[in-house]
Design an enzyme around this catalytic site. Sequence first.
Site, mmCIF file in Angstrom:
data_model
loop_
_atom_site.group_PDB
_atom_site.id
_atom_site.type_symbol
_atom_site.label_atom_id
_atom_site.label_comp_id
_atom_site.label_asym_id
_atom_site.label_seq_id
_atom_site.Cartn_x
_atom_site.Cartn_y
_atom_site.Cartn_z
ATOM 1 C CE1 TYR A 107 -3.282 2.966 0.948
ATOM 2 C CE2 TYR A 107 -1.820 3.329 2.810
ATOM 3 C CZ TYR A 107 -2.855 3.748 1.997
ATOM 4 O OH TYR A 107 -3.463 4.956 2.237
ATOM 5 C CD GLU A 110 -6.956 8.187 7.005
ATOM 6 O OE1 GLU A 110 -6.841 8.055 8.242
ATOM 7 O OE2 GLU A 110 -6.007 8.029 6.216
ATOM 8 C CD1 TRP A 135 -2.833 1.856 6.405
ATOM 9 C CD2 TRP A 135 -4.766 2.857 6.879
ATOM 10 N NE1 TRP A 135 -3.467 2.139 5.215
ATOM 11 C CE2 TRP A 135 -4.653 2.747 5.482
ATOM 12 C CE3 TRP A 135 -5.919 3.446 7.428
ATOM 13 C CZ2 TRP A 135 -5.648 3.213 4.613
ATOM 14 C CZ3 TRP A 135 -6.902 3.912 6.556
ATOM 15 C CH2 TRP A 135 -6.758 3.788 5.174
#
Length: 203
Positions: free
Chosen positions: A21, A43, A51
């Site tokens: 990513y 988010e 994350w």
Amino acid sequence: MNSTVTQLPSWASASPLMERYYLTEWGLPVTDETGVFERVSLEVFQCGLSWSTILARREAFREVFHSFEVDRVAAMGESDVERLMGDRRIIRNRRKIEATIGNARAALALREEGKDLAELLWGYVPETTYAPRTHEEIPSRDETSTQMSKELKARGFSFVGPTTCFALMEAIGIVDTHLVTSPRRGSSGVFDSDGCRVRAVAR
């Protein structure tokens, strides 16, 4: 060893998924409404979590939130919230699920003013960006993210505090926080290696 890999921030070193990513998406411009709404929504769900937890569930989030198409998410109702609360593939947090639907409705309201969410956020791209030499020099929030947060909240968005907005700005290329020694510095094409804005973002 590849010099890009040696300069990965710690969060990007957590797994092959996170590294991929970081190397292929993070920091590159996302300028379409659907793409930006997806990042905003992820988010939102990331608040208080890692994350990697969110990224591992990304495809499930895309499925249950209709590929993050603003119109379709905005049309979701209480029965959808209840259905998602029973879906073990995602983060079953009622407030975040409801916030995502509410944020889609706020994004629709923006259209009534003749702009979309991506246009609004990219209006915050600065003339210069950061030039960190160490990861410790990168802030978690700044005055721009604070102002973005205030505007989004005033427009009906939720779970969009200054820290969340700064992470979003980094993720979609509004700021470049790659180290000055990183081969990925300037990879967005928005800023040069010195951190100066070199072009407007095409939409």
